[in-house]
Design an enzyme around this catalytic site. Structure first.
Site, short mmCIF file in Angstrom:
data_model
loop_
_atom_site.label_atom_id
_atom_site.label_comp_id
_atom_site.label_asym_id
_atom_site.label_seq_id
_atom_site.Cartn_x
_atom_site.Cartn_y
_atom_site.Cartn_z
N LYS A 176 0.83 -1.21 0.00
CA LYS A 176 0.00 0.00 0.00
C LYS A 176 0.85 1.25 0.00
O LYS A 176 0.41 2.30 -0.45
CB LYS A 176 -0.95 0.01 1.22
CG LYS A 176 -2.08 -0.97 1.07
CD LYS A 176 -3.25 -0.62 1.99
CE LYS A 176 -4.32 -1.70 1.89
NZ LYS A 176 -5.37 -1.59 2.90
N LYS A 203 -14.72 -4.52 -1.19
CA LYS A 203 -15.67 -3.41 -1.02
C LYS A 203 -15.02 -2.05 -1.20
O LYS A 203 -15.70 -1.09 -1.51
CB LYS A 203 -16.38 -3.52 0.33
CG LYS A 203 -15.50 -3.30 1.54
CD LYS A 203 -16.33 -3.30 2.79
CE LYS A 203 -15.79 -4.28 3.81
NZ LYS A 203 -14.42 -3.98 4.23
N LYS A 212 -10.00 -10.29 -6.51
CA LYS A 212 -11.18 -10.57 -5.68
C LYS A 212 -12.12 -9.37 -5.63
O LYS A 212 -11.72 -8.24 -5.88
CB LYS A 212 -10.77 -11.03 -4.29
CG LYS A 212 -10.21 -9.94 -3.44
CD LYS A 212 -10.35 -10.26 -1.98
CE LYS A 212 -10.57 -8.94 -1.29
NZ LYS A 212 -11.18 -8.97 -0.02
P1 ATP Z 1 -11.35 -4.05 1.64
O1 ATP Z 1 -11.37 -3.82 0.16
O2 ATP Z 1 -11.53 -2.80 2.44
O3 ATP Z 1 -10.18 -4.87 2.11
P2 ATP Z 1 -13.00 -6.42 1.80
O4 ATP Z 1 -14.23 -6.56 0.97
O5 ATP Z 1 -11.80 -7.19 1.43
O6 ATP Z 1 -12.69 -4.88 1.93
P3 ATP Z 1 -12.57 -6.87 4.64
O7 ATP Z 1 -13.15 -5.92 5.64
O8 ATP Z 1 -11.11 -6.79 4.31
O9 ATP Z 1 -13.44 -6.76 3.28
O10 ATP Z 1 -12.91 -8.36 5.08
C1 ATP Z 1 -14.12 -8.71 5.69
C2 ATP Z 1 -14.35 -10.20 5.51
O11 ATP Z 1 -14.85 -10.45 4.19
C3 ATP Z 1 -13.10 -11.06 5.66
O12 ATP Z 1 -13.46 -12.21 6.37
C4 ATP Z 1 -12.73 -11.39 4.24
O13 ATP Z 1 -12.04 -12.62 4.16
C5 ATP Z 1 -14.09 -11.49 3.59
N1 ATP Z 1 -14.04 -11.19 2.15
C6 ATP Z 1 -13.72 -10.00 1.62
N2 ATP Z 1 -13.79 -10.05 0.27
C7 ATP Z 1 -14.15 -11.33 -0.05
C8 ATP Z 1 -14.38 -12.01 -1.28
N3 ATP Z 1 -14.26 -11.40 -2.46
N4 ATP Z 1 -14.75 -13.32 -1.25
C9 ATP Z 1 -14.88 -13.94 -0.05
N5 ATP Z 1 -14.66 -13.36 1.14
C10 ATP Z 1 -14.31 -12.06 1.16
MG MG Z 2 -9.86 -6.95 2.52
#
Ligand code: ATP
Ligand code: MG
Length: 316
Positions: A106, A190, A187
């Site tokens: 990052k 969000k 992946k």
């Molecule tokens: P960011 O982009 O801010 O990292 P994120 O969508 O990756 O957001 P996190 O807050 O990092 O979300 O993770 C929350 C939970 O969602 C974690 O348990 C993570 O493993 C799961 N998760 C996030 N994205 C995915 C995905 N594409 N598929 C399955 N599980 C996911």
């Molecule tokens: Mg994440």
């Protein structure tokens, strides 16, 4: 056995969050602490109003997906998290934080970052150690941070006395890993700037339909074009996995058009009860707030003795 999982309020929750995190969380609610990691959302440029709105939205969605038997909390409202993070910063060395891959990634190409991006793995160690879990299920992207958590706990215990339970790292329950619809080799995240590729839990049916209909597939028109193959057909494989995870079936489907229609139906059906529950809960914000307030009090009660023991051991 205690389980702990945190979600960062860095964007609207996605289908990936549902299938990979919230659903497995809903199945494992005994002795479970599920939090919204608002402090971790402050490590990069942010808008205060957006952060607060996302925190409220995620709180409501956590109840909407059925996490009503867990201890729910917002991280910043349990002061022991930052209290213990400071104690652990006095246990960690810059040499080990410099090696954290996520910080290197990052921070790549920028002169300077918020100091909190650098120390965030230490706050994460505090998040974990406060709840004394014996095991931490962790995906590949967080392994290095949990390794650091173990190192800090062992070093603290060896130096100042046995305060922390050193958690073991375990494989996460095999949950779906949902990929972006627009780039199925990355992946669905969000916080990603990927409007076409990310399905949000509150997307209305026509938005889901539009996003799925534009999902990247490939130019294969063979009779067996609809088949899973991570390497050669990542887009189709992702759609098949979403379909199955949302309770649909690919039996008899031979064209991408039919596959996308089935995926749309399955996703809309999976989101519908969540959206209805969200609407009900959103009309009664006092209820959501009281559930979280009770969870936060429980977290304070559980974490206070751990922080007090660490402070006493280090000489405070
Ligand atoms: P960011 O982009 O801010 O990292 P994120 O969508 O990756 O957001 P996190 O807050 O990092 O979300 O993770 C929350 C939970 O969602 C974690 O348990 C993570 O493993 C799961 N998760 C996030 N994205 C995915 C995905 N594409 N598929 C399955 N599980 C996911
Ligand atoms: Mg994440």
């Amino acid at each position: 056995m205690t389980t702990l999982s945190l979600i960062k309020p860095t964007g609207h929750l996605t289908l990936g969050n549902l299938l990979g995190a919230l659903r497995p969380m809903a199945e494992r609610q005994d002795d479970a602490f599920y939090g919204i990691a608002d402090l971790h959302a402050l490590t990069v440029r942010h808008s205060p109003a957006t952060l607060r709105a996302l925190t409220d939205e995620i709180a409501t969605l956590m109840l909407a997906v059925g996490l009503d038997r867990s201890t729910l909390f917002v991280q910043s409202r349990v002061a022991a998290h930052t209290g213990l993070a400071y104690v652990l910063e006095c246990t960690a060395y810059t040499g080990e934080l410099n090696r954290m891959i996520q910080f290197k990634e990052k921070g790549r190409g920028v002169d300077s970052t918020r100091a909190s991006l650098y120390t965030y793995p230490v706050l994460m160690a505090a998040d974990i150690l406060l709840y004394r879990p014996e095991q931490v299920p962790v995906g590949d992207d967080q392994r290095q941070h949990v390794e650091l958590t173990r190192d800090l706990a062992m070093r603290f215990n060896a130096t100042y006395g046995p305060v922390f339970t050193v958690p073991e790292m375990t494989a996460p329950p095999a949950g779906a890993r949902v990929m972006s619809l627009s780039d199925p080799t990355t992946k669905m995240g969000k916080s990603h700037d990927d409007a076409a590729g990310v399905v949000h839990l509150l997307d209305p049916p026509d938005v889901v339909r539009r996003k799925v209909s534009r999902a990247v597939t490939d130019s294969d028109v063979g009779a067996d074009a609809v088949r899973p193959d991570r390497e050669a057909k990542p887009g189709v494989t992702n759609l098949l996995e979403i379909l199955t995870a949302c309770g649909g079936s690919a039996t008899g489907i031979t064209t991408y058009g039919a596959l996308k229609a089935a995926v749309t139906d399955a996703v809309v059906a999976a989101l519908d009860p969540i959206q209805k529950a969200h609407a009900d809960l959103a009309s009664d914000p006092g209820h959501v707030q009281s559930v979280f307030a009770a969870g936060e009090q429980r977290c304070r009660d559980v974490t206070a003795p751990v922080l007090a023991a660490a402070q006493a051991a280090i000489g405070l």
